[in-house]
Design a protein around this motif. Structure first.
Motif, mmCIF file in Angstrom:
data_model
loop_
_atom_site.group_PDB
_atom_site.id
_atom_site.type_symbol
_atom_site.label_atom_id
_atom_site.label_comp_id
_atom_site.label_asym_id
_atom_site.label_seq_id
_atom_site.Cartn_x
_atom_site.Cartn_y
_atom_site.Cartn_z
ATOM 1 N N PRO A 49 0.800 -1.200 0.000
ATOM 2 C CA PRO A 49 0.000 0.000 0.000
ATOM 3 C C PRO A 49 0.845 1.266 0.000
ATOM 4 C CG PRO A 49 0.271 -0.745 2.227
ATOM 5 C CD PRO A 49 1.115 -1.654 1.363
ATOM 6 N N ASP A 50 2.157 1.162 -0.149
ATOM 7 C CA ASP A 50 3.046 2.291 0.080
ATOM 8 C C ASP A 50 3.503 2.947 -1.213
ATOM 9 O OD1 ASP A 50 3.076 1.882 2.879
ATOM 10 O OD2 ASP A 50 4.494 0.234 2.594
ATOM 11 N N LEU A 51 3.875 4.217 -1.064
ATOM 12 C CA LEU A 51 4.487 4.958 -2.157
ATOM 13 C C LEU A 51 5.989 4.727 -2.091
ATOM 14 C CD1 LEU A 51 3.683 7.119 -4.349
ATOM 15 C CD2 LEU A 51 4.343 8.837 -2.667
ATOM 16 N N ILE A 52 6.622 4.389 -3.216
ATOM 17 C CA ILE A 52 8.061 4.130 -3.193
ATOM 18 C C ILE A 52 8.767 4.970 -4.247
ATOM 19 C CG2 ILE A 52 7.663 1.773 -2.418
ATOM 20 C CD1 ILE A 52 8.596 0.862 -5.199
ATOM 21 N N ASP A 53 10.053 5.096 -4.058
ATOM 22 C CA ASP A 53 10.871 5.869 -4.986
ATOM 23 C C ASP A 53 11.309 4.990 -6.151
ATOM 24 O OD1 ASP A 53 12.690 8.438 -5.273
ATOM 25 O OD2 ASP A 53 13.929 6.703 -5.707
ATOM 26 N N GLU A 54 11.096 5.470 -7.375
ATOM 27 C CA GLU A 54 11.392 4.665 -8.562
ATOM 28 C C GLU A 54 12.889 4.450 -8.740
ATOM 29 O OE1 GLU A 54 10.608 6.185 -12.573
ATOM 30 O OE2 GLU A 54 9.323 4.445 -12.837
ATOM 31 N N ASP A 55 13.702 5.471 -8.380
ATOM 32 C CA ASP A 55 15.159 5.308 -8.465
ATOM 33 C C ASP A 55 15.613 4.152 -7.577
ATOM 34 O OD1 ASP A 55 15.409 7.418 -10.210
ATOM 35 O OD2 ASP A 55 15.903 8.880 -8.651
ATOM 36 N N ALA A 56 15.095 4.124 -6.349
ATOM 37 C CA ALA A 56 15.484 3.072 -5.413
ATOM 38 C C ALA A 56 15.050 1.702 -5.924
ATOM 39 C CB ALA A 56 14.869 3.340 -4.037
ATOM 40 N N ALA A 57 13.853 1.633 -6.499
ATOM 41 C CA ALA A 57 13.369 0.356 -7.030
ATOM 42 C C ALA A 57 14.244 -0.112 -8.192
ATOM 43 C CB ALA A 57 11.916 0.496 -7.479
ATOM 44 N N PHE A 58 14.676 0.834 -9.026
ATOM 45 C CA PHE A 58 15.502 0.492 -10.185
ATOM 46 C C PHE A 58 16.891 0.018 -9.757
ATOM 47 C CE2 PHE A 58 18.414 2.133 -13.615
ATOM 48 C CZ PHE A 58 18.153 1.121 -14.514
ATOM 49 N N VAL A 59 17.544 0.770 -8.864
ATOM 50 C CA VAL A 59 18.876 0.383 -8.396
ATOM 51 C C VAL A 59 18.804 -0.960 -7.664
ATOM 52 C CG1 VAL A 59 20.815 1.009 -6.904
ATOM 53 C CG2 VAL A 59 19.673 2.766 -8.263
ATOM 54 N N ARG A 60 17.756 -1.156 -6.913
ATOM 55 C CA ARG A 60 17.570 -2.425 -6.198
ATOM 56 C C ARG A 60 17.556 -3.601 -7.177
ATOM 57 N NH1 ARG A 60 12.978 -5.459 -5.026
ATOM 58 N NH2 ARG A 60 13.156 -6.734 -3.131
ATOM 59 N N ARG A 61 16.861 -3.442 -8.298
ATOM 60 C CA ARG A 61 16.799 -4.516 -9.287
ATOM 61 C C ARG A 61 18.160 -4.757 -9.932
ATOM 62 N NH1 ARG A 61 11.999 -1.827 -10.771
ATOM 63 N NH2 ARG A 61 13.005 -0.980 -12.643
ATOM 64 N N VAL A 62 18.852 -3.680 -10.285
ATOM 65 C CA VAL A 62 20.151 -3.816 -10.965
ATOM 66 C C VAL A 62 21.182 -4.470 -10.051
ATOM 67 C CG1 VAL A 62 22.075 -2.555 -12.006
ATOM 68 C CG2 VAL A 62 19.728 -1.872 -12.512
ATOM 69 N N PHE A 63 21.227 -4.049 -8.788
ATOM 70 C CA PHE A 63 22.210 -4.579 -7.841
ATOM 71 C C PHE A 63 21.769 -5.911 -7.233
ATOM 72 C CE2 PHE A 63 24.290 -0.261 -6.600
ATOM 73 C CZ PHE A 63 24.922 -0.239 -7.831
ATOM 74 N N GLY A 64 20.514 -6.288 -7.427
ATOM 75 C CA GLY A 64 20.020 -7.520 -6.831
ATOM 76 C C GLY A 64 19.955 -7.460 -5.312
ATOM 77 N N LEU A 65 19.573 -6.301 -4.770
ATOM 78 C CA LEU A 65 19.527 -6.117 -3.321
ATOM 79 C C LEU A 65 18.297 -6.807 -2.727
ATOM 80 C CD1 LEU A 65 20.507 -2.336 -3.197
ATOM 81 C CD2 LEU A 65 22.008 -4.323 -2.933
ATOM 82 N N ARG A 67 16.887 -6.014 0.313
ATOM 83 C CA ARG A 67 16.023 -5.098 1.062
ATOM 84 C C ARG A 67 14.969 -4.480 0.144
ATOM 85 N NH1 ARG A 67 17.248 -3.744 6.119
ATOM 86 N NH2 ARG A 67 19.200 -4.538 6.979
ATOM 87 N N THR A 68 13.831 -4.123 0.724
ATOM 88 C CA THR A 68 12.757 -3.529 -0.071
ATOM 89 C C THR A 68 13.119 -2.101 -0.450
ATOM 90 O OG1 THR A 68 11.567 -2.602 1.828
ATOM 91 C CG2 THR A 68 11.089 -4.898 1.228
ATOM 92 N N ALA A 69 12.423 -1.587 -1.458
ATOM 93 C CA ALA A 69 12.662 -0.208 -1.881
ATOM 94 C C ALA A 69 12.317 0.774 -0.770
ATOM 95 C CB ALA A 69 11.842 0.102 -3.134
ATOM 96 N N ASN A 70 11.342 0.450 0.065
ATOM 97 C CA ASN A 70 10.973 1.336 1.162
ATOM 98 C C ASN A 70 12.035 1.368 2.256
ATOM 99 O OD1 ASN A 70 7.928 0.125 0.290
ATOM 100 N ND2 ASN A 70 8.130 2.334 0.508
ATOM 101 N N GLU A 101 18.171 4.635 11.326
ATOM 102 C CA GLU A 101 17.977 3.212 11.583
ATOM 103 C C GLU A 101 18.181 2.396 10.308
ATOM 104 O OE1 GLU A 101 14.519 0.113 13.201
ATOM 105 O OE2 GLU A 101 14.166 2.279 13.236
ATOM 106 N N SER A 102 17.581 2.854 9.192
ATOM 107 C CA SER A 102 17.737 2.145 7.918
ATOM 108 C C SER A 102 19.182 2.201 7.434
ATOM 109 C CB SER A 102 16.811 2.760 6.866
ATOM 110 O OG SER A 102 15.455 2.576 7.198
ATOM 111 N N TYR A 103 19.809 3.373 7.565
ATOM 112 C CA TYR A 103 21.175 3.555 7.082
ATOM 113 C C TYR A 103 22.162 2.658 7.828
ATOM 114 C CZ TYR A 103 25.667 5.872 6.263
ATOM 115 O OH TYR A 103 26.982 6.143 5.963
ATOM 116 N N GLN A 104 22.076 2.644 9.156
ATOM 117 C CA GLN A 104 23.005 1.831 9.943
ATOM 118 C C GLN A 104 22.815 0.350 9.662
ATOM 119 O OE1 GLN A 104 25.517 2.958 11.551
ATOM 120 N NE2 GLN A 104 24.957 5.113 11.368
#
Length: 263
Positions: A49-65, A67-70, A101-104
């Motif tokens: 149900p959340d709004l997410i950042d498209e840049d984060a979603a894209f980098v996540r896919r490329v790097f195979g991370l 963690r969720t985009a949120n 918290e997310s960064y650490q």
């Protein structure tokens, strides 16, 4: 490493991807983090149900991370959140706790974390999440990338960044330099920055093909039917012309056509 720009659409995400892929090839575990996302600088998409950042979603896919985009982009300053800030129901410290918290958590898992900052130095200033305070609070060195049109405004922007960031500023990357402006950048602007102890790590030329979209992508986005030319889906479109005109009126535009889409 905190990567920021002075104007929107300077190439921060692309630089994060390039550096990240290079570091991964060297055997390092690379993470990505975007503390603050502001609608208008990039497209946001909904994943229920959340709004997410498209840049984060894209980098996540490329790097195979994993963690969720949120988690990668924990604070999206949409209208609803901004309203709670204006009404005093959410303050900057509460957002900082979420970011730190997310960064650490991401830092504990990775050798290197590339942090994508604001499109300008003022982004997030109303809630204390601007570039200078973010880099200082998270104790990160800063690399600036900016679109360079070989004018005094670019020089002013970088000198301003140096004044505000001080020793945290590692240097700059000048992006999207036109063929006509390349000589001035190398002969005048780069030596000027280096004279101010601002290293220039890269001068990247403007390449229209990198801004192009393929015919296949257009077909996919429009959910279109292809009548002819199925073998041309990989061809790139550099520019788009929209207009209602007679055949005679269209001819001048056709004469200089190269990779152009007519609607």
């Amino acid at each position: 490493l905190y990567i920021m720009s002075m104007v929107a659409f300077s190439g921060k995400t692309a630089l994060c991807l390039g550096l990240g892929l290079h570091l991964r090839a060297a055997g390092l575990a690379v993470g990505y983090f975007k503390p603050l996302s502001i609608p208008g600088h990039q497209t946001e998409i909904r994943e229920t149900p959340d709004l997410i950042d498209e840049d984060a979603a894209f980098v996540r896919r490329v790097f195979g991370l994993t963690r969720t985009a949120n988690e990668i982009a924990p604070v999206v300053m949409d209208d609803a959140l901004f309203k709670t800030v204006l009404e005093g129901r959410v303050n900057g410290e509460a957002l900082w706790e979420q970011i730190e918290e997310s960064y650490q958590s991401i830092c504990h898992e990775r050798d290197v974390v590339l942090v994508e900052g604001g499109a300008t130095m003022r982004d997030g200033m109303s809630v204390g999440l601007d570039t200078v305070r973010t880099a200082t609070r998270l104790d990160m060195p800063v690399l600036v990338i900016t679109r360079c049109h070989a004018s005094s405004l670019v020089v002013d922007d970088i000198v301003n960044a140096k004044a505000q960031l001080g020793e945290r500023l590692l240097g700059v990357v000048l992006n999207n330099v036109s063929e006509q402006g390349m000589e001035r950048v190398y002969n005048d602007i780069v030596p000027y920055f280096e004279g101010l102890d601002i290293p220039v790590y890269g001068v990247l030329p403007h390449q229209p093909a990198l801004e192009a979209i393929s015919i296949g992508q257009i077909v996919e986005l429009l959910k279109a039917d292809v009548l002819v030319g199925e073998n041309m889906m990989g061809r790139l479109v550099d520019s788009i012309v929209v207009g209602a005109m007679s055949v005679e009126g269209a001819l001048p535009s056709l004469h200089d056509t190269k990779n152009k889409l007519f609607i």
